[in-house]
Design a protein around this motif. Structure first.
Motif, mmCIF file in Angstrom:
data_model
loop_
_atom_site.group_PDB
_atom_site.id
_atom_site.type_symbol
_atom_site.label_atom_id
_atom_site.label_comp_id
_atom_site.label_asym_id
_atom_site.label_seq_id
_atom_site.Cartn_x
_atom_site.Cartn_y
_atom_site.Cartn_z
ATOM 1 N N PRO A 85 0.817 -1.218 0.000
ATOM 2 C CA PRO A 85 0.000 0.000 0.000
ATOM 3 C C PRO A 85 0.854 1.273 0.000
ATOM 4 O O PRO A 85 0.518 2.240 -0.688
ATOM 5 N N ALA A 86 1.958 1.246 0.728
ATOM 6 C CA ALA A 86 2.808 2.440 0.779
ATOM 7 C C ALA A 86 3.433 2.725 -0.585
ATOM 8 O O ALA A 86 3.483 3.876 -1.032
ATOM 9 N N GLU A 87 3.868 1.669 -1.250
ATOM 10 C CA GLU A 87 4.457 1.849 -2.587
ATOM 11 C C GLU A 87 3.426 2.371 -3.581
ATOM 12 O O GLU A 87 3.718 3.217 -4.421
ATOM 13 N N ARG A 88 2.207 1.814 -3.453
ATOM 14 C CA ARG A 88 1.149 2.256 -4.357
ATOM 15 C C ARG A 88 0.877 3.745 -4.183
ATOM 16 O O ARG A 88 0.725 4.482 -5.144
ATOM 17 N N LYS A 89 0.830 4.128 -2.908
ATOM 18 C CA LYS A 89 0.529 5.525 -2.617
ATOM 19 C C LYS A 89 1.631 6.425 -3.186
ATOM 20 O O LYS A 89 1.357 7.459 -3.791
ATOM 21 N N GLU A 90 2.858 5.956 -3.021
ATOM 22 C CA GLU A 90 3.985 6.755 -3.496
ATOM 23 C C GLU A 90 3.917 6.931 -5.015
ATOM 24 O O GLU A 90 4.065 8.029 -5.544
ATOM 25 N N ALA B 90 1.281 6.597 -6.959
ATOM 26 C CA ALA B 90 0.112 7.394 -7.333
ATOM 27 C C ALA B 90 0.381 8.873 -7.115
ATOM 28 O O ALA B 90 0.044 9.711 -7.952
ATOM 29 N N GLU B 91 1.050 9.178 -6.004
ATOM 30 C CA GLU B 91 1.335 10.588 -5.736
ATOM 31 C C GLU B 91 2.327 11.147 -6.737
ATOM 32 O O GLU B 91 2.232 12.305 -7.154
ATOM 33 N N PHE B 92 3.268 10.283 -7.139
ATOM 34 C CA PHE B 92 4.212 10.698 -8.173
ATOM 35 C C PHE B 92 3.472 11.049 -9.469
ATOM 36 O O PHE B 92 3.729 12.077 -10.091
ATOM 37 N N CYS B 93 2.526 10.169 -9.847
ATOM 38 C CA CYS B 93 1.783 10.405 -11.085
ATOM 39 C C CYS B 93 0.935 11.666 -10.989
ATOM 40 O O CYS B 93 0.841 12.442 -11.945
ATOM 41 N N LEU B 94 0.323 11.869 -9.827
ATOM 42 C CA LEU B 94 -0.499 13.067 -9.658
ATOM 43 C C LEU B 94 0.363 14.328 -9.712
ATOM 44 O O LEU B 94 -0.041 15.358 -10.234
ATOM 45 N N GLU B 95 1.561 14.213 -9.187
ATOM 46 C CA GLU B 95 2.459 15.347 -9.231
ATOM 47 C C GLU B 95 2.887 15.629 -10.671
ATOM 48 O O GLU B 95 2.999 16.770 -11.093
ATOM 49 N N ARG B 96 3.087 14.531 -11.407
ATOM 50 C CA ARG B 96 3.499 14.653 -12.809
ATOM 51 C C ARG B 96 2.457 15.416 -13.621
ATOM 52 O O ARG B 96 2.788 16.117 -14.576
ATOM 53 N N VAL B 97 1.186 15.252 -13.260
ATOM 54 C CA VAL B 97 0.144 15.986 -13.982
ATOM 55 C C VAL B 97 -0.218 17.289 -13.263
ATOM 56 O O VAL B 97 -1.252 17.901 -13.542
ATOM 57 N N ASN B 98 0.674 17.705 -12.364
ATOM 58 C CA ASN B 98 0.510 18.973 -11.635
ATOM 59 C C ASN B 98 -0.786 19.064 -10.848
ATOM 60 O O ASN B 98 -1.474 20.070 -10.872
ATOM 61 N N LEU B 99 -1.118 17.983 -10.201
ATOM 62 C CA LEU B 99 -2.318 18.011 -9.380
ATOM 63 C C LEU B 99 -1.922 17.659 -7.950
ATOM 64 O O LEU B 99 -1.511 16.542 -7.680
ATOM 65 N N LYS B 100 -2.018 18.643 -7.082
ATOM 66 C CA LYS B 100 -1.677 18.370 -5.697
ATOM 67 C C LYS B 100 -2.812 18.792 -4.788
ATOM 68 O O LYS B 100 -3.583 19.689 -5.128
ATOM 69 N N GLY B 101 -2.905 18.146 -3.660
ATOM 70 C CA GLY B 101 -3.873 18.580 -2.652
ATOM 71 C C GLY B 101 -5.298 18.138 -2.922
ATOM 72 O O GLY B 101 -6.216 18.555 -2.234
ATOM 73 N N ALA B 102 -5.508 17.311 -3.933
ATOM 74 C CA ALA B 102 -6.878 16.859 -4.192
ATOM 75 C C ALA B 102 -7.002 15.363 -3.918
ATOM 76 O O ALA B 102 -8.028 14.767 -4.231
ATOM 77 N N ASP B 103 -5.958 14.785 -3.331
ATOM 78 C CA ASP B 103 -5.887 13.334 -3.147
ATOM 79 C C ASP B 103 -7.160 12.715 -2.590
ATOM 80 O O ASP B 103 -7.581 11.653 -3.000
ATOM 81 N N HIS B 104 -7.743 13.395 -1.606
ATOM 82 C CA HIS B 104 -8.851 12.748 -0.908
ATOM 83 C C HIS B 104 -10.217 13.252 -1.335
ATOM 84 O O HIS B 104 -11.230 12.958 -0.716
ATOM 85 N N LYS B 105 -10.242 14.015 -2.427
ATOM 86 C CA LYS B 105 -11.530 14.456 -2.961
ATOM 87 C C LYS B 105 -12.087 13.370 -3.873
ATOM 88 O O LYS B 105 -11.366 12.525 -4.384
ATOM 89 N N TYR B 106 -13.397 13.439 -4.079
ATOM 90 C CA TYR B 106 -14.033 12.516 -5.014
ATOM 91 C C TYR B 106 -14.180 13.198 -6.378
ATOM 92 O O TYR B 106 -14.225 14.429 -6.440
#
Ligand code: ADP
Ligand code: MG
Lengths: 235, 261
Positions: B112-117, B119-135
């Protein structure tokens, strides 16, 4: 065809179990309030009506309790309950899966290489069937309690006679018969509704139609299956 | 490289939507399929990724014939495919992070920790931060597109498909999404295929352009050639807006030659 896609080994067991638990909570646990309210009232009404319709000196007074119990065990707690649940759970399943179809979420699953039918439908079928006996037991208990309340708060029938009636001439097989039927009905509701949702084409309007069709078709199939199972199990 | 050879697709109602379409889509390039609405872009893309099956033709993924693969081979190939759908197609019941982690959960043995890492990398790559827990329902269309891109690239796909990535977005957000897709394509050397009818995208990122007209492949070229084409249907498509007509006049008056295909 559809069921062949549904019934295959899940890609990930962990994911399957998590999803099944979610579905149990969504389809099963969330239906508990509805089941309780309906059972309580119907149980009470059956008791009152039995009394009104059996005002004959030839009928022993405890027959009201006995008849209430048997109606609940034989038909209300499974067939009627499942017809009601077909409305709630069936439309829920069909509209959820249908929406996923029209918004391409199912295509998204397929593209990833997920067997979408298996991933979406199997947890619903398994979860709903697993939880069905709980709903049936709850329905039986609450309906009998509904009748008991009538005995308690009105003078239509005395508590002692009702208590005696619901225990008289008890046939254990009736309970099994009800549970067995309900499992078939649960299977019908979950699969038929999933099928209608899964094959929706179009948009929001078609999702609505599919959800209606799902409820109608599952209800008819439940009634048919009721006749068949009764013939097999009670004769 | 993805090669489409002589693909023909018709529907139950008897209408043929794709007529003998052949095209090549190159690795490390943004390949565009352009054409009017209803010309068959989506159907072509769905045939390529295997959501629809053409009656005739071949689809080769780096030489591997998709249409003759066994179900297991298809499943393995699909792990190399990422797709961005027109309406984003995010899972409503999952958070942004959950959406991006989903393919990792299904197809990797990451913790789970690796997955999160990842996923966060990919979200950062698309310049999306701070929306992780939104639907998905709680974020804007442009953000949804970014999440969908992040989900599509989570498994490091070799092939990326985008069906009208900037439909429903304002021009500025469109350009940002286009540039993002272009950057990702070059960075990872992916074979990216983008459906669009947006001339801004064509001019911005059109390295290899396939023009579909009423189900026929009518023209192939790149963004530099598109203004000089003598193809009538393509001209009509490209110069539907006055602005581009003016651009064309400008170009013609400065070079005065045509280049047809
Ligand atoms: N599932 C389908 N069944 C029947 N016809 C379809 C289907 N999908 C698309 N079409 C038809 O195919 C044509 C091309 O559609 P599409 O590929 O979606 O166009 P676009 O280029 O706008 O993406 C349209 O005329 C559409 O009506
Ligand atoms: Mg389209």
């Amino acid at each position: 065809m559809f069921m062949r896609k549904v019934v295959s080994i899940p890609d990930r067991w962990r994911v399957f179990f998590t999803r099944t638990v979610t579905e149990i909570s969504k389809l099963g646990v969330d239906s508990i309030p509805l089941v309780i309210v309906i059972s309580l009232f119907i149980g009470a009404v059956i008791t009152i009506q039995m009394k009104l319709n059996t005002t004959s000196p030839l009928m022993p007074a405890y027959s009201v309790g006995l008849a209430t119990r048997d109606i609940v065990l034989l038909e209300f707690s499974n067939s009627i309950l499942c017809l009601i649940l077909a409305g709630k759970v069936g439309s829920n399943i069909a509209s959820e899966i249908g929406t996923m179809r029209v918004t391409e979420q199912i295509d998204a699953l397929e593209i990833m290489g997920v067997n979408s039918a298996n991933y979406l439908v199997l947890p619903k079928v398994v979860g709903f069937i697993l939880f069905m006996p709980v709903l049936v037991a709850l329905c039986i208990g609450t309906s009998i309690a509904g009748g008991y309340l009538v005995a308690l708060v009105t003078d239509i029938i005395s508590v002692a006679r009702y208590e005696y009636g619901i225990q008289a001439y008890f046939n254990e097989w009736y309970v099994w018969y009800g549970f067995i039927k309900s499992l078939f009905f649960a299977y019908i509701i979950a699969t038929v509704s999933s099928y209608y949702g899964y094959y929706v084409k179009g948009g929001a309007l078609q999702v609505g139609t599919a959800s209606t069709n799902a409820v109608v078709s599952s209800s008819i199939l439940i009634l048919l299956m009721d006749v068949i199972l009764t013939k097999i199990l009670l004769q | 490289m993805i090669e489409v050879k002589n693909v023909t697709k018709s529907f139950d109602d008897g209408r043929t939507v794709l007529h003998d379409v052949s095209a090549k889509f190159y690795s490390g390039k943004t390949n565009l399929i352009i054409g009017q609405s209803g010309s068959g872009k989506t159907v072509l893309m769905k045939c390529i990724v295997g959501l629809m099956r053409p009656e005739q033709g071949e689809i080769l993924y780096d030489g591997r014939d998709y249409l003759s693969m066994s179900p297991d081979q298809v499943k393995n190939l699909r792990k190399e495919i990422g797709m961005l759908f027109q309406g984003s197609a995010l899972f409503d019941s999952e958070t942004v992070l959950g959406n991006v982690m989903f393919p990792l959960l299904m197809f990797t043995d990451m913790t789970p920790a690796e997955r999160k890492e990842r996923a966060e990398f990919c979200l950062e790559r698309v310049n999306l931060k701070g929306a992780d827990h939104k639907y998905p329902a709680e974020i804007s269309g442009g953000m949804q597109k970014r999440v969908a891109i992040a989900r599509a690239i989570a498994l490091n796909p070799k092939y990326l498909f985008c069906d009208e990535p900037n439909s429903g977005l304002d021009p500025k957000t469109s350009i940002v999404i286009d540039e993002l897709l272009s950057d990702i394509t070059h960075e990872y050397g992916m074979t990216t295929i983008i459906n669009t009818h947006d001339m801004n995208s064509v001019l911005g990122i059109g390295e290899n352009i396939v023009f579909i007209n009423k189900g026929y492949r009518d023209w192939v070229g790149d963004k530099n050639k598109i203004f000089r084409t003598s193809n009538e249907a393509l001209n009509e498509f490209v110069f539907a807006t006055k602005l581009f007509q003016e651009v064309k006049d400008y170009i013609i008056s400065h070079s005065g030659e045509h280049d047809g295909q």
